[in-house]
Design a protein around this motif. Sequence first.
Motif, mmCIF file in Angstrom:
data_model
loop_
_atom_site.group_PDB
_atom_site.id
_atom_site.type_symbol
_atom_site.label_atom_id
_atom_site.label_comp_id
_atom_site.label_asym_id
_atom_site.label_seq_id
_atom_site.Cartn_x
_atom_site.Cartn_y
_atom_site.Cartn_z
ATOM 1 N N GLU B 266 -41.362 3.103 -33.609
ATOM 2 C CA GLU B 266 -42.017 4.289 -33.044
ATOM 3 C C GLU B 266 -41.347 4.736 -31.750
ATOM 4 O O GLU B 266 -41.400 5.890 -31.364
ATOM 5 N N GLY B 268 -38.227 4.764 -31.267
ATOM 6 C CA GLY B 268 -36.919 5.353 -31.544
ATOM 7 C C GLY B 268 -35.827 4.328 -31.755
ATOM 8 O O GLY B 268 -34.655 4.649 -31.806
ATOM 9 N N PHE B 269 -36.234 3.052 -31.883
ATOM 10 C CA PHE B 269 -35.236 2.009 -32.100
ATOM 11 C C PHE B 269 -35.552 1.263 -33.392
ATOM 12 O O PHE B 269 -36.466 1.611 -34.099
ATOM 13 N N ALA B 271 -33.466 0.896 -35.958
ATOM 14 C CA ALA B 271 -32.895 1.545 -37.137
ATOM 15 C C ALA B 271 -31.721 0.731 -37.683
ATOM 16 O O ALA B 271 -30.998 1.179 -38.551
ATOM 17 N N MET B 273 -29.072 -0.227 -35.961
ATOM 18 C CA MET B 273 -27.806 0.292 -35.430
ATOM 19 C C MET B 273 -27.396 -0.446 -34.155
ATOM 20 O O MET B 273 -26.273 -0.294 -33.686
ATOM 21 N N GLY B 274 -28.300 -1.205 -33.596
ATOM 22 C CA GLY B 274 -28.076 -1.801 -32.282
ATOM 23 C C GLY B 274 -26.819 -2.659 -32.206
ATOM 24 O O GLY B 274 -25.880 -2.328 -31.484
#
Lengths: 120, 310
Positions: B266, B268-269, B271, B273-274
């Motif tokens: 929620e 925005g992390f 995903a 991709m980190g």
Amino acid sequence: MKLMEIEEILEAEVLTGEYDPEIEIEIGCSSDLMSEVLAYGEPCSILLTGLTNIQVINTANVADIKLVCFVMGKIPDEKIINLAKKNDITVFITKLTTFESCGRLYKNGLKSCSYFDLDK
Amino acid sequence: MDNNKTTTKIQELTYELKIDDVMCKNIETVSSKMPISQLRDVLYKKRISGVPVVNDDKLVGIVSIEDFIKCMEQEEMDALVEDKMTKNIKTLYADEPLVHAVKKFEKYGFGRFPVLSRKDKKLVGIITKSDIIKGILKKLESVYHDEEERRYRASHIFNDIVADEVFLKFQYFVEGKNFDKAGEASTGLKKTLYRLGLSPDIIRRAAISTYEAEINIVAYTDGGEIIAYIDPHQIKIIIIDKGPGIPDVEKALQPGFSTAPGWVRELGFGAGMGLPNIKKFTDKMTLRSTVEKGTHLEIIIKLSDYRNED
């Protein structure tokens, strides 16, 4: 593209007070996923997002984004605005959707940032 | 600064600045049908020595204090502006570089030039020699300010310190699960690297990688620390936490793979991709993790002077 032009195109409201009219916005990106924004290979000058939390500003800061525009009339809270001001990031809000905001800017000549290919 | 250099800088500025940047935009105009007798008030009140004559938005002439004095001498105060004004006037365009104005002042010896917009030929300003001087001084001031700021940066520190090996260490503590504070360490490191005068590309890559790692500490652990070592060749950043550790490191490195809980997504992390982002933006990344013990991430970003050599 100057900030003033973007303000007009997006019919935006400025939340961070006066901005430097000389800042040139050349490349744009749009996402609600901050890691996606961080993955772009070049510094984007504007980020359009529907996400309104403090990490949007931190993301903009580390990724050298000068202008954050919150879409669909979402109003971020004061903490976010203060952090943006502290880091010289301009914040706009627009009532337009993400799709329309991007479309209008693209039509007016704003380029999309390129993706830093992870498999490269 | 020696004299030679100053001249060059000012010459450079006359090419860089546009007439529009220095001209006076808040201009007084008079109509050609105005009697000369009224001119005194206009010139006196505004403390100017000449004024453009405009009819229906169109510049038709210029009338100066000399014209006024001549009329006084010849007792022609009832004459109209249009009979006494200079009609064949030289003008400049607002988008021309300042150097064009400087050359025109030299060539004609006039006190002022009306400035027109190239598009519709309407009068948009007036430029005098003092506008040019003021404009250049103002620009020089801002150039000087930038230079001062640059000097303030600590970039010379590596040259000033005498030792066989020098490195700087910066340490940041990161609270777990506190998303309000997430980002403070990486933005702090970014500011520090900026003050050290590193190149924007290096700073950006270091800031993004550290930020992703910081988000991971906040999202998955109870806290940790970020330690950056900077020497003249590279930036080494070590990110340590005390658990819970990553069960499958290889999988964690795959773009799109994520075990992030809903609350992280929620924000925005999460995903997936980190870690791939960190890997992509750094020159070397080493990830070691032991379940229940913690994770040790080490990243290296080579400084540009040394980057091309290997």
